[in-house]
Design an enzyme around this catalytic site. Sequence first.
Site, mmCIF file in Angstrom:
data_model
loop_
_atom_site.group_PDB
_atom_site.id
_atom_site.type_symbol
_atom_site.label_atom_id
_atom_site.label_comp_id
_atom_site.label_asym_id
_atom_site.label_seq_id
_atom_site.Cartn_x
_atom_site.Cartn_y
_atom_site.Cartn_z
ATOM 1 N N GLU A 138 -3.494 6.741 -4.032
ATOM 2 C CA GLU A 138 -4.537 5.742 -4.226
ATOM 3 C C GLU A 138 -5.331 5.452 -2.960
ATOM 4 O O GLU A 138 -6.389 4.804 -3.034
ATOM 5 C CB GLU A 138 -3.922 4.428 -4.703
ATOM 6 N N ARG A 155 0.850 -1.182 0.000
ATOM 7 C CA ARG A 155 0.000 0.000 0.000
ATOM 8 C C ARG A 155 0.891 1.239 0.000
ATOM 9 O O ARG A 155 1.870 1.313 0.735
ATOM 10 C CB ARG A 155 -0.932 0.033 1.221
ATOM 11 N N HIS A 177 -0.040 -0.118 -10.477
ATOM 12 C CA HIS A 177 -0.851 -1.047 -9.689
ATOM 13 C C HIS A 177 -1.226 -2.287 -10.517
ATOM 14 O O HIS A 177 -2.407 -2.630 -10.671
ATOM 15 C CB HIS A 177 -2.102 -0.370 -9.156
#
Length: 333
Positions: free
Chosen positions: A274, A245, A301
Amino acid sequence: MTTLMSHQQRPHLVVTNHVQEEVIDFLSEFARVTANRSREPWSRRELLETAADADGLLMFMPDCVDADFLDHCPRLGSIAGALRGFDNFNLSACDARGIRYQFIPNLLAAPTAELTVAMLISLARSIPAGDAFVRTGQFPGWRPNFYSKGVINSTVGIVGMGQLGIEFAERMRGFGATLLYSDPVRLDRPSEQRLELQHVEFNDVIERSDHLVLMVPLTNDTLHLINGNVLARCKPGAVLVNPCRGSVVDEQAVVRALQSGQLGGYGADVFEMEDWAREDNPSSIPQSLLDQRDRTVLTPHIGSAVQSIRDDIAMTAARNLKALVESTLTPIR
């Protein structure tokens, strides 16, 4: 006497992002389906308008579910996520409203681990800088340049040892590296021996690793886990790879470490911008990070972006949604 369910009685399901037609066909067998058939996510306004009378949602990484969103969806009873991490979903708000949910725990781990290995090797062998140099047209043949640490005989540290960490460790066996890991929950001894892993404390994995890989979820405890103070304790020239993340790292601190040479390279498939659930999330990737071309590998991603696996993820999420809507509470894994 058996009667067919009328069109009005069938649950209304909304698919928020692009999926293969087989998924829509599967859901359409028992429900009315409204699907986003474009490759771009709906805006929040578009999603709220479409989901206002939805009984179930099939959702993806760009989606953010908070209390306000749920207030606009009074009929909503089920959410199936075609994703692994759910930090953009307020599960407490879902629980408070009796909304059932299910995510995909394991299907994304293997392809994400594969991409992580690729990033690590690329940075450990100075491939971005070497590739850029060859493309200048000035490569004269072999010269004693672009020497790097490599992976062989290096120390690779893994922060977090859930399913993703295990998949990554599986793929690192045979590279001739020492593998360290840090996690509050230690693996059993047979698993450590099989994966050739050494368990150490967080500070040790930071200070001893030539290459550091992050494999933790985003929580209040891991927000900016890798900050300026932590990076200062890394080995000079260490490589950092983040496939988990974006907000686990402080991207501005990473930029400063790259500029000073404290970090030798940074690989990321995820970015702070994000993480929609953060009230202060940045609106974009720092330009100063994008400018570090020779020492970064940045991907959009694509950790799980293998066609067959993405198809499997979407269909598994659809089956989960069907199970939730039909109140079986037996998600398919």
